[in-house]
Design an enzyme around this catalytic site. Sequence first.
Site, PDB file in Angstrom:
ATOM      1  NE  ARG A 240      -2.037  -2.266   3.127  1.00 15.33           N
ATOM      2  CZ  ARG A 240      -2.412  -2.692   4.320  1.00 15.33           C
ATOM      3  NH1 ARG A 240      -3.548  -2.263   4.858  1.00 15.33           N
ATOM      4  NH2 ARG A 240      -1.661  -3.546   4.989  1.00 15.33           N
TER       5      ARG A 240
ATOM      6  CG  ASN B 124      36.702  26.401  -6.555  1.00 15.99           C
ATOM      7  OD1 ASN B 124      35.957  26.843  -7.434  1.00 15.99           O
ATOM      8  ND2 ASN B 124      36.299  25.508  -5.675  1.00 15.99           N
TER       9      ASN B 124
HETATM   10  C1  UD1 Z   1      -0.928  -8.039  11.982  1.00 12.61           C
HETATM   11  C2  UD1 Z   1      -1.694  -9.041  12.868  1.00 12.61           C
HETATM   12  C3  UD1 Z   1      -2.974  -8.367  13.359  1.00 12.61           C
HETATM   13  C4  UD1 Z   1      -2.638  -7.087  14.098  1.00 12.61           C
HETATM   14  C5  UD1 Z   1      -1.776  -6.169  13.245  1.00 12.61           C
HETATM   15  C6  UD1 Z   1      -1.268  -5.021  14.091  1.00 12.61           C
HETATM   16  C7  UD1 Z   1      -1.217 -11.280  12.034  1.00 12.61           C
HETATM   17  C8  UD1 Z   1      -1.727 -12.427  11.233  1.00 12.61           C
HETATM   18  N1  UD1 Z   1      -2.009 -10.218  12.107  1.00 12.61           N
HETATM   19  O1  UD1 Z   1      -1.737  -7.753  10.851  1.00 12.61           O
HETATM   20  O2  UD1 Z   1      -3.672  -9.246  14.227  1.00 12.61           O
HETATM   21  O3  UD1 Z   1      -3.848  -6.427  14.462  1.00 12.61           O
HETATM   22  O4  UD1 Z   1      -0.622  -6.867  12.733  1.00 12.61           O
HETATM   23  O5  UD1 Z   1      -0.543  -4.085  13.357  1.00 12.61           O
HETATM   24  O6  UD1 Z   1      -0.140 -11.369  12.598  1.00 12.61           O
HETATM   25  N2  UD1 Z   1       5.692  -9.840   7.897  1.00 12.61           N
HETATM   26  C9  UD1 Z   1       6.769 -10.649   7.642  1.00 12.61           C
HETATM   27  N3  UD1 Z   1       6.581 -11.786   6.915  1.00 12.61           N
HETATM   28  C10 UD1 Z   1       5.374 -12.159   6.441  1.00 12.61           C
HETATM   29  C11 UD1 Z   1       4.265 -11.310   6.721  1.00 12.61           C
HETATM   30  C12 UD1 Z   1       4.456 -10.173   7.455  1.00 12.61           C
HETATM   31  O7  UD1 Z   1       7.889 -10.355   8.048  1.00 12.61           O
HETATM   32  O8  UD1 Z   1       5.273 -13.213   5.786  1.00 12.61           O
HETATM   33  C13 UD1 Z   1       5.909  -8.616   8.702  1.00 12.61           C
HETATM   34  C14 UD1 Z   1       5.567  -7.347   7.952  1.00 12.61           C
HETATM   35  O9  UD1 Z   1       6.715  -6.807   7.321  1.00 12.61           O
HETATM   36  C15 UD1 Z   1       5.077  -6.434   9.062  1.00 12.61           C
HETATM   37  C16 UD1 Z   1       4.523  -7.388  10.111  1.00 12.61           C
HETATM   38  O10 UD1 Z   1       5.049  -8.662   9.816  1.00 12.61           O
HETATM   39  O11 UD1 Z   1       6.144  -5.708   9.646  1.00 12.61           O
HETATM   40  C17 UD1 Z   1       2.987  -7.442  10.106  1.00 12.61           C
HETATM   41  O12 UD1 Z   1       2.540  -7.894   8.872  1.00 12.61           O
HETATM   42  P1  UD1 Z   1       1.283  -7.254   8.162  1.00 12.61           P
HETATM   43  O13 UD1 Z   1       1.028  -7.971   6.890  1.00 12.61           O
HETATM   44  O14 UD1 Z   1       1.412  -5.781   8.124  1.00 12.61           O
HETATM   45  O15 UD1 Z   1       0.127  -7.697   9.206  1.00 12.61           O
HETATM   46  P2  UD1 Z   1      -1.233  -6.968   9.513  1.00 12.61           P
HETATM   47  O16 UD1 Z   1      -2.202  -7.295   8.441  1.00 12.61           O
HETATM   48  O17 UD1 Z   1      -0.968  -5.555   9.798  1.00 12.61           O
END
Ligand code: UD1
Length: 453
Positions: A15, A384
């Site tokens: 996003r 210079n």
């Molecule tokens: C996640 C939580 C959600 C919470 C929210 C809070 C899960 C399934 N969901 O959702 O419950 O309310 O955070 O902000 O955990 N990432 C990896 N590898 C992956 C996927 C993600 O390293 O395969 C990292 C992303 O870079 C990010 C973090 O994990 O820093 C969270 O991932 P993101 O996809 O943003 O999760 P949310 O949908 O925000």
Amino acid sequence: MGLCIVILAAGKGTRMYSDKPKVLHTLAGKSLLEHVCQTAMGLSHRDVYVVYGHGGDQVPNALQNFQVNWVEQEEQLGTGHAVQQVLPDIPDVDNVLILYGDVPLITEESLKTLVDAASTTGFSLLTTHVEDPHGYGRIIRDEDSKIVAIVEEKDATEEQKRIFEINTGFMVVKAELLKLWVNALSNNNKQDEYYLTDIVSKAVADDVNITPVLAESNIEVKGINNRSQLAEAERYFQLVQAHHLMYRGVGLCDPARFDLRGELEIGRDNEIDINVVIEGRVKLGNNVTIGANCYIKDTIIADNVNVLANTMIDNAVIGDGCNIGPFARIRPNTTLDEDVHIGNFVELKKTDIGKGSKINHLSYLGDTHIGTETNIGAGTITCNYDGANKHQTIIGDKVFVGSDVQLIAPVKVHDGATIAAGTTVTKDVAENELAISRSEQKSIPKWKRPSKN
Ligand code: UD1
Ligand code: CA
């Protein structure tokens, strides 16, 4: 038993619509991940692991200064899968704190509370109540108010979507338990991902109680998923810094129009006008005023200095009592001694200027040394650069350089010399000598100017 910190930073950041990995976007001059790493370093820990993936080596390369272990998640199959990559390295007896590379404002205090809370049951979870829970995992509690599950937005029923208590993502779990549960995760959900959040229901099934901790503020647990949220976090962070500086005595004309992207060390009675940007490491002495729209980077400014509006200073040392600007540009490796005056449209580069010297208008001085009490007239240019190499100009004490002078470097003008206006200096000028090079003026009387047809 130690604390291992795991920072999840492998995600794409779809996003943001950016070629740069999301966690490398900056907030107050530092990447999101740097903020998180710095907070992690503040907690007493055994090891920090950062899970990276999207963007490849860009992420570890950008954070070389941090003592962390980099673990690659080749395919981003979910937060549970991300944590799984690190677990083999972590001793069973340790506690594991999970942090997110895209949640940069989390405070050390909240994390300490969370770590302490895990000591009773081996599992603590940071939650908060928000007005708009859209996009977050919802906290499901039973009739005794015990946490029994987390349901992701995309998997939630209409009724569950009306829950306002959300999962911040931050948790501390005993490694032994975490391994057991993470290795048993399935991706049987709407996103076909291994959700870390599913360990909550596994804990409940194993009769492990989850100790909930309520976040101090909603802002510190906000994730950055798009540029609008990034800008919102930036404004919040800037305001916090601005108020912090004001509480320590800095006069800010308008805290909403001040940006600090780094570290500012301050003396007493400093006044900063609107739209000033401070970057890197800047130190101000006492009684310094900075006018509107100035940009100051990696610079040391002594006492009683006036920086007038629209001035740019990068990598310089400014002495006591100097006056700079308006519209001056001080480039790297410039040193001004006491009481130096630099006026409008003056550019300095790699130049040091002695006490009491003045360059008040429209000049360029590069690779130059100037002694004390020397006056440089308007429109003076040091030539210079010969197209291949840079050369030095040395100007002594009490020299008077008239207007519109070119100094062809390398060249030396010794103490007390005078350079007449319009001169092109190609040879060294001796002490107390006058140098003049001008074509003689012709006068043609009763000259008729051409008239329009
Ligand atoms: C996640 C939580 C959600 C919470 C929210 C809070 C899960 C399934 N969901 O959702 O419950 O309310 O955070 O902000 O955990 N990432 C990896 N590898 C992956 C996927 C993600 O390293 O395969 C990292 C992303 O870079 C990010 C973090 O994990 O820093 C969270 O991932 P993101 O996809 O943003 O999760 P949310 O949908 O925000
Ligand atoms: Ca997120």
